[in-house]
Design a protein around this motif. Structure first.
Motif, short mmCIF file in Angstrom:
data_model
loop_
_atom_site.label_atom_id
_atom_site.label_comp_id
_atom_site.label_asym_id
_atom_site.label_seq_id
_atom_site.Cartn_x
_atom_site.Cartn_y
_atom_site.Cartn_z
N LYS A 159 0.84 -1.19 0.00
CA LYS A 159 0.00 0.00 0.00
C LYS A 159 0.89 1.26 0.00
O LYS A 159 2.05 1.12 0.36
N HIS A 189 -0.02 -5.79 5.70
CA HIS A 189 0.73 -6.61 6.66
C HIS A 189 -0.11 -6.98 7.89
O HIS A 189 0.23 -7.89 8.62
N TYR A 190 -1.26 -6.30 8.09
CA TYR A 190 -2.10 -6.70 9.21
C TYR A 190 -2.65 -8.12 9.01
O TYR A 190 -2.92 -8.84 9.96
N LYS A 193 -0.61 -10.80 10.75
CA LYS A 193 -0.45 -10.83 12.21
C LYS A 193 -1.15 -12.08 12.79
O LYS A 193 -2.24 -12.45 12.34
N GLU A 227 -1.09 4.58 18.33
CA GLU A 227 0.37 4.65 18.39
C GLU A 227 0.76 5.78 19.31
O GLU A 227 0.08 6.81 19.35
N ARG A 234 8.32 10.85 8.76
CA ARG A 234 7.51 10.43 7.60
C ARG A 234 6.42 11.46 7.30
O ARG A 234 5.44 11.18 6.61
N ASP A 246 -3.78 5.66 5.67
CA ASP A 246 -2.60 4.97 6.20
C ASP A 246 -2.97 3.73 7.02
O ASP A 246 -2.28 2.72 6.98
N HIS A 251 -5.66 -1.50 6.92
CA HIS A 251 -5.44 -2.42 8.04
C HIS A 251 -6.72 -2.69 8.84
O HIS A 251 -7.11 -3.83 9.06
N LYS A 337 -2.38 8.56 15.79
CA LYS A 337 -0.94 8.69 16.06
C LYS A 337 -0.79 9.61 17.26
O LYS A 337 -1.68 10.41 17.55
N ARG A 342 0.40 2.48 22.81
CA ARG A 342 0.53 1.77 21.54
C ARG A 342 -0.22 0.45 21.68
O ARG A 342 0.13 -0.38 22.54
N GLN A 373 -1.79 -6.52 19.36
CA GLN A 373 -0.44 -6.13 19.76
C GLN A 373 -0.51 -4.99 20.75
O GLN A 373 -1.50 -4.28 20.74
C1 BG6 Z 1 1.99 1.08 8.38
C2 BG6 Z 1 1.69 2.54 8.47
O1 BG6 Z 1 1.27 0.50 7.33
O2 BG6 Z 1 1.62 0.46 9.60
C3 BG6 Z 1 2.41 3.16 9.64
O3 BG6 Z 1 2.10 3.18 7.26
C4 BG6 Z 1 2.14 2.42 10.91
O4 BG6 Z 1 2.05 4.53 9.79
C5 BG6 Z 1 2.34 0.93 10.71
O5 BG6 Z 1 3.03 2.91 11.90
C6 BG6 Z 1 1.85 0.16 11.93
O6 BG6 Z 1 2.20 -1.19 11.80
P1 BG6 Z 1 2.35 -2.09 13.10
O7 BG6 Z 1 2.56 -3.46 12.56
O8 BG6 Z 1 3.52 -1.54 13.86
O9 BG6 Z 1 1.09 -1.95 13.86
#
Ligand code: BG6
Length: 485
Positions: A159, A189-190, A193, A227, A234, A246, A251, A337, A342, A373
Motif C-alpha cells: 500500500k 501486513h495486518y 499478524k 500509536e 515520515r 494509512d 489495516h 498517532k 501503543r 499487539q
Molecule cells: C503502516 C503505516 O502500514 O503500519 C504506519 O504506514 C504504521 O504509519 C504501521 O506505523 C503500523 O504497523 P504495526 O505493525 O507496527 O502496527
C-alpha cells in the motif's frame, strides 16, 4: 520451501526504508528457519542508487543483527545470508537496467542448471506506488521467465494502492493489463499478524461464538489502533495520505472484514475473499455525524508538513452494515498517532442480560477483547460472584495471554509469513482487486470532503486519548464504558 525450481527474489527499492526495515529482515528470518535454502535461492537488490554489493550488504547488516542477536554464530548466519544478495543499480523506467537484471537472474538460473520454464521469480516492489506502472511494464517486457514447466513470475506490491477509488482503479487497471490476478500479491501486513489470522479459526471453529456473533447479542464492535508516537520523519508521506488511508481504509478494514464476514464455503483463498467483498459491499455510506477527526498539536511543526495542513492524524469512523447479521450494530474503527499508548485491539461488546436479577450490569457488560499487539492476548470480560460470604458480583476475566500460554513459541513477523505465502502461491492473506475497490468505495466520499477542507480535524494533545468528541461519539454509538477500562 518445498517447490522445486530455483527461486530468485528481487527486491526493487532495495536501498529504501521498507526494504531495510521489513523486507530483508523478513527474508533473513525465513532463511534462518530453513525456508530459503542457499543452494536454491538467490536475492537480487535493485535500486537507482549506485552502490556496490558490499555497500548494500553493509546498509542492511545492522537491521538483521538487531533481530538476531550478536553471538558469533548469529553473526556468521547474517554474513552467509548477505552473501546471497547481489545488487544491481538502474532506473525504474528504462529497459537497460531491467535487461541487466534479467541477465543476472538468468545467469544464476543457468548456474543452477535450471530447466527453462521451471524457475521462479518473485519481484517485491518496495517502492512508492507512483512507479508501480512503469516498473511492472519493465518487468513484463524484460524479466519474465517461461513458466510452462511449473515456473512462475509473481509481483508483490505494498500500500498505498492509490489515494481514492479513481486512482486505485487506474492503478489496478494498469497493473492488470500486464499481470493476471493470481500473479499479483497486494500486501496488507495486518493480514500477516497472528491474531488476525486467528480470527477465522476463532469464529468458525468454536461453538461458543457461532450463535452469539450477530445483532441479537452484540451491541457494538470497536477496532482500534493507537500509536504513542507521531509521524517521525515520515511527515511528507503521511501528510499526503492521512490516518484514514494509512491505517483505517486498509489495516482496520481488513480486520473488520474478518470479524463481520459470513462463513466462507471453504478455506480456499477465493472463497474467503468472496465473503470479504460481500461484507464490504454491505457497508452503507458513512454519515458525517459518525466521524470525528483529529490532528495532534505539533504535527505541523514537522518541516515536511505544510503549515495549513488539514490532514487527520486521528479518526474515529462508525461503519454500519446493512445485512441480516449486523443491521443496527455499529462497527467503530478508530486510529490515531501520538496518543497515550501503543495498542491494536478488537473489542466486542455484548448487549445487557435481559431481566438482570443481580443488578450487576452497571459494573459492565460482557466483552470479548482480542489484542493484536503488543502482547497478543484474548480475554472475555464476564460477571462472577465476588468470592466471599456476600452474594455480590464483580467483573472478571477469562484470559488467554499468548506469552503465558505459548511460552517459548516465537510468533512470526507479519512480513515473514506473507512473503512465505507469496513463494507458496497462497493468496488467502492478500487483497484481491475487487476487495480493494470495495474498500475505497467506502472511504472515498469522506476522503474527498477532507481533501477539500469541508471536514476539519479537531486538535488534540500529544500523548492524550485523542479528541474528547471521539469518546462522545463512542457513547452515542452505544458503547458502555466497562469498569476498569
Ligand atoms: C503502516 C503505516 O502500514 O503500519 C504506519 O504506514 C504504521 O504509519 C504501521 O506505523 C503500523 O504497523 P504495526 O505493525 O507496527 O502496527
Amino acid at each position: 520451501v518445498s517447490e522445486t525450481g530455483c527461486l530468485s527474489i528481487i527486491v526493487l527499492g532495495a536501498s529504501g526504508d521498507l526494504a531495510k526495515k521489513k523486507t530483508f529482515p523478513a527474508l533473513f528470518n525465513l532463511y534462518r528457519q530453513g525456508f530459503l535454502q542457499s543452494n536454491e535461492v538467490h536475492i537480487f537488490g535493485y535500486a537507482r542508487t549506485k552502490i556496490s554489493d558490499d555497500e548494500l550488504r553493509n546498509r542492511i547488516r545492522g537491521y538483521l543483527i538487531q533481530g538476531s542477536g550478536s553471538s558469533d554464530k548469529q553473526l556468521e548466519e547474517v554474513s552467509k545470508f548477505l552473501q546471497l544478495i547481489k545488487y544491481i543499480s538502474g532506473s525504474y523506467d528504462s529497459g537497460e537496467g531491467f535487461q541487466l537484471l534479467d541477465k543476472e537472474i538468468s545467469g544464476y538460473e543457468f548456474s543452477k542448471n535450471t530447466v527453462e520454464g521451471s524457475s521462479r521469480r518473485l519481484f517485491y516492489l518496495a517502492l512508492p506506488p507512483s512507479v508501480y506502472p512503469s516498473v511492472c511494464k519493465m518487468i513484463k517486457n524484460n524479466c519474465m521467465n517461461k513458466s510452462d514447466l511449473g515456473g512462475w513470475t509473481r509481483i508483490v506490491v505494498e500500500k498505498p494502492f492509490g489515494k481514492d477509488l479513481g486512482s486505485a482503479e487506474q492503478l489496478s487497471a494498469q497493473i492488470g493489463e500486464l499481470f493476471d490476478e493470481p500473479q499479483i500479491y497486494r500486501i496488507d501486513h495486518y493480514l500477516g499478524k497472528e491474531l488476525v489470522q486467528n480470527l477465522l479459526v476463532l469464529r468458525f471453529a468454536n461453538r461458543f461464538f457461532l450463535p452469539l456473533w450477530n445483532r441479537d447479542n452484540i451491541a457494538n464492535v470497536q477496532i482500534v489502533f493507537r500509536e504513542d508516537f507521531g509521524t517521525e520523519g515520515r511527515g511528507g508521506y503521511f501528510d499526503e495520505y492521512g490516518i484514514i488511508r494509512d491505517i483505517i481504509q486498509n489495516h482496520l478494514l481488513q480486520v473488520f472484514c474478518l470479524v463481520a464476514m459470513e462463513k466462507p464455503v471453504s478455506l480456499k483463498p477465493e472463497h474467503i475473499r468472496d465473503e470479504k467483498v460481500k461484507v464490504l459491499q454491505s457497508v452503507v455510506p458513512i454519515k458525517d455525524e459518525e466521524v470525528v477527526l483529529g490532528q495532534y498539536k505539533g504535527y505541523r511543526d514537522d518541516p515536511t508538513v505544510p503549515d495549513n495542513s488539514n490532514t487527520p492524524t486521528f479518526a474515529t469512523v462508525v461503519l454500519r452494515v446493512h445485512n441480516e447479521r449486523w443491521e443496527g450494530v455499529p462497527f467503530i474503527l478508530k486510529a490515531g498517532k501520538a496518543l497515550n499508548s501503543r495498542k491494536a485491539e478488537i473489542r466486542i461488546q455484548f448487549k445487557d442480560v435481559p431481566g438482570d436479577i443481580f443488578k450487576c450490569q452497571k459494573q459492565g457488560r460482557n466483552e470479548f477483547v482480542i489484542r493484536l499487539q503488543p502482547l497478543e492476548a484474548m480475554y472475555m470480560k464476564l460477571t462472577v460472584k465476588q468470592p466471599g460470604l456476600e452474594m455480590s458480583t464483580v467483573q472478571s476475566e477469562l484470559d488467554l495471554s499468548y506469552g503465558q500460554r505459548y511460552q517459548g513459541v516465537t510468533i512470526p513477523e507479519a512480513y515473514e509469513r506473507l512473503i512465505l505465502d507469496t513463494i507458496r502461491g497462497d493468496q488467502q492473506h492478500f487483497v484481491r482487486r475487487d476487495e480493494l475497490k470495495a474498500a475505497w468505495e467506502i472511504f472515498t466520499p469522506l476522503l474527498h470532503r477532507i481533501d477539500d477542507g469541508e471536514v476539519k480535524p479537531l486538535t488534540y494533545q500529544l500523548g492524550s486519548r485523542g479528541p474528547a468528541e471521539a469518546d462522545q461519539l463512542l457513547e452515542r454509538a452505544g458503547y458502555v464504558q466497562t469498569h476498569g477500562y
